[in-house]
Design an enzyme around this catalytic site. Sequence first.
Site, mmCIF file in Angstrom:
data_model
loop_
_atom_site.group_PDB
_atom_site.id
_atom_site.type_symbol
_atom_site.label_atom_id
_atom_site.label_comp_id
_atom_site.label_asym_id
_atom_site.label_seq_id
_atom_site.Cartn_x
_atom_site.Cartn_y
_atom_site.Cartn_z
ATOM 1 N N TYR A 143 3.804 6.440 10.478
ATOM 2 C CA TYR A 143 2.977 5.273 10.133
ATOM 3 C C TYR A 143 3.825 4.219 9.417
ATOM 4 O O TYR A 143 3.743 3.028 9.729
ATOM 5 C CB TYR A 143 1.804 5.681 9.242
ATOM 6 C CG TYR A 143 0.750 4.600 9.109
ATOM 7 C CD1 TYR A 143 0.890 3.557 8.182
ATOM 8 C CD2 TYR A 143 -0.374 4.582 9.925
ATOM 9 C CE1 TYR A 143 -0.053 2.542 8.072
ATOM 10 C CE2 TYR A 143 -1.339 3.574 9.813
ATOM 11 C CZ TYR A 143 -1.155 2.565 8.885
ATOM 12 O OH TYR A 143 -2.104 1.552 8.776
ATOM 13 N N PRO A 152 -3.939 -0.537 18.853
ATOM 14 C CA PRO A 152 -3.708 -0.984 17.466
ATOM 15 C C PRO A 152 -3.909 0.113 16.416
ATOM 16 O O PRO A 152 -3.597 -0.080 15.261
ATOM 17 C CB PRO A 152 -4.725 -2.103 17.287
ATOM 18 C CG PRO A 152 -5.784 -1.833 18.300
ATOM 19 C CD PRO A 152 -5.089 -1.201 19.463
ATOM 20 N N HIS A 162 0.842 -1.196 0.000
ATOM 21 C CA HIS A 162 0.000 0.000 0.000
ATOM 22 C C HIS A 162 0.878 1.248 0.000
ATOM 23 O O HIS A 162 1.845 1.339 0.753
ATOM 24 C CB HIS A 162 -0.918 0.016 1.230
ATOM 25 C CG HIS A 162 -2.128 -0.852 1.076
ATOM 26 N ND1 HIS A 162 -3.143 -0.894 2.001
ATOM 27 C CD2 HIS A 162 -2.482 -1.723 0.095
ATOM 28 C CE1 HIS A 162 -4.080 -1.735 1.598
ATOM 29 N NE2 HIS A 162 -3.709 -2.254 0.443
ATOM 30 N N LYS A 179 1.290 -0.647 15.279
ATOM 31 C CA LYS A 179 2.694 -0.660 15.695
ATOM 32 C C LYS A 179 3.109 -1.903 16.473
ATOM 33 O O LYS A 179 4.309 -2.125 16.668
ATOM 34 C CB LYS A 179 2.979 0.584 16.567
ATOM 35 C CG LYS A 179 2.933 1.885 15.795
ATOM 36 C CD LYS A 179 4.012 1.941 14.746
ATOM 37 C CE LYS A 179 3.773 3.029 13.711
ATOM 38 N NZ LYS A 179 4.363 2.694 12.429
ATOM 39 N N TYR A 224 -9.383 4.752 7.987
ATOM 40 C CA TYR A 224 -9.555 5.052 9.407
ATOM 41 C C TYR A 224 -10.638 6.123 9.512
ATOM 42 O O TYR A 224 -10.516 7.189 8.919
ATOM 43 C CB TYR A 224 -8.260 5.604 10.004
ATOM 44 C CG TYR A 224 -7.134 4.613 10.124
ATOM 45 C CD1 TYR A 224 -6.310 4.322 9.041
ATOM 46 C CD2 TYR A 224 -6.870 3.971 11.333
ATOM 47 C CE1 TYR A 224 -5.264 3.412 9.155
ATOM 48 C CE2 TYR A 224 -5.822 3.063 11.466
ATOM 49 C CZ TYR A 224 -5.034 2.786 10.370
ATOM 50 O OH TYR A 224 -3.985 1.879 10.484
HETATM 51 C C1 PHB Z 1 -5.635 -4.999 10.765
HETATM 52 O O1 PHB Z 1 -5.673 -5.202 9.534
HETATM 53 O O2 PHB Z 1 -5.934 -5.876 11.606
HETATM 54 C C2 PHB Z 1 -5.223 -3.628 11.262
HETATM 55 C C3 PHB Z 1 -4.752 -2.697 10.357
HETATM 56 C C4 PHB Z 1 -4.371 -1.431 10.810
HETATM 57 C C5 PHB Z 1 -4.472 -1.126 12.167
HETATM 58 C C6 PHB Z 1 -4.944 -2.084 13.081
HETATM 59 C C7 PHB Z 1 -5.324 -3.339 12.623
HETATM 60 O O3 PHB Z 1 -4.113 0.111 12.612
#
Ligand code: PHB
Length: 392
Positions: free
Chosen positions: A384, A292, A72, A296, A200
């Site tokens: 990130y 999460p 990505h 990280k 997000y």
């Molecule tokens: C996930 O795909 O489980 C995932 C992706 C990004 C995050 C947290 C979990 O910030």
Amino acid sequence: MRTQVAIIGGGPSGLLLSQLLNKSGIETVVLERRTRDYVLSRIRAGVLEWSTVELLRAAGVGDRMDREGIVHDGCYLSTAKGMFHVDFKERVGKQVMIYGQTEVTRDLYDAQEALGATVIHEAEDVALHDVDGDAPFVTYTKDGAEHRIDCDYIAGCDGFHGVSRPTIPESIRTEYERVYPFGWLGILAETPPCADELIYANHPRGFALASMRNPNLTRYYIQVPLTDTVEDWSDDAFWAELKARLPKEVADGMVTGPSIEKSIAPLRSFVSEPMRWGRLFLCGDSAHIVPPTGAKGLNLAASDVHYLFEGLKAFYQAGDASGLDSYSDVALARVWKATRFSWWMTTSMHRFPDQSDFDQRIQESELEYLAGSAVAQAAMAENYVGLPFDDD
Ligand code: PHB
Ligand code: APR
């Protein structure tokens, strides 16, 4: 039994450290409390920083990731005012790899087996002894029999609930913690992703995240109160709430389906200092936990492993203990930067129960600034995609 490095915990930290050490001719024994199947049944996050990708390749476990992982360039953030894209590649010249932690762990188990590494499952009552002396050892029971492993060093890779961190005396340890007043309800579904990259979402109803594992496996999360249970959420209720929190154009095109996994995870920020005591080194979740939101957790485990591996390799190959002596300070410097970023992502994207109207407007202005500033996006992007492991 005797080995050079005893590793407590057969999750990503323990297995990756064992793999790197074994490939450098350094002997290890991994003691894992659970069965391999149990460890592989855990559903965890799926975003790998590029430094983690390169470390996995160096460990010889990058082939399936390179075949099946999805690269990505950036991610989307959405607010009540709309959705915007942050292009990591354009802002900081780096990308991320979407590849489930479960798959990373599976690849590590397979690689350890191919090397003939010693990974002992269902090791119970693990205890660390003489850690602050020159002859540490580990004891454990298996199938009712007592065992002892004498070693040079112990790597505590046994997660937040492990035995390693508590082995460090409370008088030595300082713990920092923030528990967030909500959890993440997550599902896995065999459906196509609703967007080409992660979304997000900051919404008055609460946070949501649209993620993925592959073109036919999606991972979605919604913020829920800590009092909620999985039983409170039917699949239909989950999909309806998720759609309510995502931009309409995304929700309208979303393919839903039955959940094949559903769970609620609490969110906390936690750091325990120091990450070394005598011959014991803490790696990964045994030393720190991040919410999460910033993806990280696994990536911090990778940087800890990188620092400890390099320190142990220098010691065994050149008698140079400087990397071991600096391990805790160097690892913690990166841990705290990632902890800050994960806290920022979490406080910027979630609705807090006691959030005032002022707090709400500050949150919205933070995201409006991010939406409109290339510099702000570059700052988010460099965190990130992962700050460099080393300063070179
Ligand atoms: C996930 O795909 O489980 C995932 C992706 C990004 C995050 C947290 C979990 O910030
Ligand atoms: N004895 C032996 N093994 C133990 C003990 C013990 N006393 N306690 C815990 N373990 C094992 C657990 O069963 C688990 O398999 O240690 C392993 C720790 O693995 P993780 O908790 O996954 O931690 P880590 O390897 O540091 O990986 C960090 O995993 O939890 C996620 O979000 C986290 O992505 C991050 C990653």
